[in-house]
Scaffold this motif. Sequence first.
Motif, short mmCIF file in Angstrom:
data_model
loop_
_atom_site.label_atom_id
_atom_site.label_comp_id
_atom_site.label_asym_id
_atom_site.label_seq_id
_atom_site.Cartn_x
_atom_site.Cartn_y
_atom_site.Cartn_z
N ASP A 74 0.86 -1.18 0.00
CA ASP A 74 0.00 0.00 0.00
C ASP A 74 0.90 1.24 0.00
O ASP A 74 1.86 1.30 0.77
CB ASP A 74 -0.90 -0.01 1.24
N TRP A 75 0.57 2.20 -0.83
CA TRP A 75 1.36 3.41 -0.95
C TRP A 75 0.88 4.52 0.00
O TRP A 75 1.46 5.60 0.02
CB TRP A 75 1.34 3.92 -2.39
N GLY A 76 -0.16 4.25 0.77
CA GLY A 76 -0.65 5.29 1.68
C GLY A 76 -1.04 6.53 0.89
O GLY A 76 -1.72 6.43 -0.12
N ALA A 77 -0.60 7.68 1.34
CA ALA A 77 -0.95 8.95 0.70
C ALA A 77 -0.02 9.32 -0.45
O ALA A 77 -0.19 10.38 -1.07
CB ALA A 77 -0.94 10.07 1.75
N ILE A 78 0.94 8.48 -0.76
CA ILE A 78 1.90 8.79 -1.83
C ILE A 78 1.24 8.58 -3.19
O ILE A 78 0.67 7.54 -3.47
CB ILE A 78 3.16 7.92 -1.71
N ASN A 79 1.35 9.58 -4.03
CA ASN A 79 0.79 9.54 -5.38
C ASN A 79 1.83 8.90 -6.31
O ASN A 79 2.84 9.52 -6.64
CB ASN A 79 0.45 10.97 -5.83
N GLN A 80 1.57 7.66 -6.72
CA GLN A 80 2.51 6.93 -7.57
C GLN A 80 2.71 7.61 -8.92
O GLN A 80 3.82 7.57 -9.47
CB GLN A 80 2.04 5.51 -7.80
N THR A 81 1.68 8.23 -9.46
CA THR A 81 1.81 8.92 -10.74
C THR A 81 2.80 10.08 -10.61
O THR A 81 3.69 10.24 -11.46
CB THR A 81 0.44 9.44 -11.22
N TRP A 82 2.68 10.86 -9.54
CA TRP A 82 3.62 11.95 -9.31
C TRP A 82 5.03 11.41 -9.17
O TRP A 82 5.98 11.95 -9.76
CB TRP A 82 3.23 12.74 -8.04
N LEU A 83 5.18 10.33 -8.41
CA LEU A 83 6.51 9.75 -8.19
C LEU A 83 7.12 9.30 -9.51
O LEU A 83 8.29 9.59 -9.79
CB LEU A 83 6.42 8.58 -7.21
N LYS A 84 6.37 8.62 -10.34
CA LYS A 84 6.89 8.16 -11.64
C LYS A 84 7.29 9.33 -12.52
O LYS A 84 8.29 9.26 -13.24
CB LYS A 84 5.85 7.29 -12.34
N GLN A 85 6.56 10.42 -12.44
CA GLN A 85 6.87 11.61 -13.24
C GLN A 85 8.10 12.35 -12.73
O GLN A 85 8.74 13.07 -13.49
CB GLN A 85 5.67 12.56 -13.27
N HIS A 86 8.44 12.18 -11.47
CA HIS A 86 9.54 12.94 -10.86
C HIS A 86 10.72 12.08 -10.42
O HIS A 86 11.66 12.60 -9.82
CB HIS A 86 9.00 13.74 -9.66
N ILE A 87 10.71 10.79 -10.73
CA ILE A 87 11.77 9.91 -10.23
C ILE A 87 13.15 10.31 -10.75
O ILE A 87 14.14 10.23 -10.01
CB ILE A 87 11.46 8.41 -10.49
N ALA A 88 13.24 10.77 -11.98
CA ALA A 88 14.54 11.19 -12.52
C ALA A 88 15.09 12.39 -11.73
O ALA A 88 16.29 12.43 -11.41
CB ALA A 88 14.42 11.54 -14.00
N GLU A 89 14.24 13.32 -11.40
CA GLU A 89 14.65 14.49 -10.61
C GLU A 89 15.07 14.06 -9.20
O GLU A 89 16.09 14.52 -8.68
CB GLU A 89 13.48 15.47 -10.52
N ILE A 90 14.32 13.15 -8.60
CA ILE A 90 14.65 12.65 -7.26
C ILE A 90 16.00 11.94 -7.28
O ILE A 90 16.84 12.17 -6.42
CB ILE A 90 13.52 11.73 -6.74
N ARG A 91 16.21 11.07 -8.27
CA ARG A 91 17.50 10.38 -8.40
C ARG A 91 18.64 11.39 -8.51
O ARG A 91 19.70 11.22 -7.91
CB ARG A 91 17.50 9.46 -9.61
N GLY A 92 18.43 12.42 -9.31
CA GLY A 92 19.46 13.44 -9.49
C GLY A 92 19.78 14.19 -8.21
O GLY A 92 20.94 14.41 -7.88
N LEU A 93 18.74 14.55 -7.47
CA LEU A 93 18.94 15.27 -6.21
C LEU A 93 19.68 14.42 -5.19
O LEU A 93 20.48 14.92 -4.40
CB LEU A 93 17.60 15.74 -5.64
N LEU A 94 19.40 13.11 -5.20
CA LEU A 94 20.06 12.19 -4.26
C LEU A 94 21.38 11.66 -4.77
O LEU A 94 22.12 11.00 -4.05
CB LEU A 94 19.12 11.00 -3.96
N ASP A 95 21.67 11.94 -6.04
CA ASP A 95 22.89 11.44 -6.70
C ASP A 95 22.91 9.92 -6.76
O ASP A 95 23.92 9.28 -6.49
CB ASP A 95 24.15 11.97 -6.02
N TYR A 96 21.75 9.31 -7.10
CA TYR A 96 21.61 7.88 -7.32
C TYR A 96 21.30 7.61 -8.78
O TYR A 96 20.72 8.46 -9.45
CB TYR A 96 20.49 7.30 -6.45
N PRO A 97 21.66 6.42 -9.25
CA PRO A 97 21.37 6.09 -10.66
C PRO A 97 19.89 5.87 -10.93
O PRO A 97 19.12 5.60 -10.06
CB PRO A 97 22.15 4.80 -10.88
#
Length: 97
Positions: A74-97
């Motif tokens: 269960d993802w709780g209140a997390i919007n999976q669509t938003w996450l999928k749209q922003h995962i590249a930005e999140i990876r970049g901010l965290l410096d992960y591949p």
Amino acid sequence: MSISKTKSSFYRRLYVAHLIDTGVSSVPAIIEFSGMPRRTAQDTIKNLAELDIICEFEQTQGERNHSGHYVIRDWGAINQTWLKQHIAEIRGLLDYP
């Protein structure tokens, strides 16, 4: 760009939940894929519940040595669509591949 510890912790949890949901679903796999230290990966998985993300370990049938993988139930209140749209930005901010 520097981000706060709170934001990086939040994003790291989203990143790990995304990895688990897309098949990178064991601690060794997360370490290999991301380069994240073992303890960080383990602690991040454990702390997903703080975001109301329900993550459970499924042991491989017949195995006794903790062989298996994690599953997001269960993802709780997390919007999976938003996450999928922003995962590249999140990876970049965290410096992960």
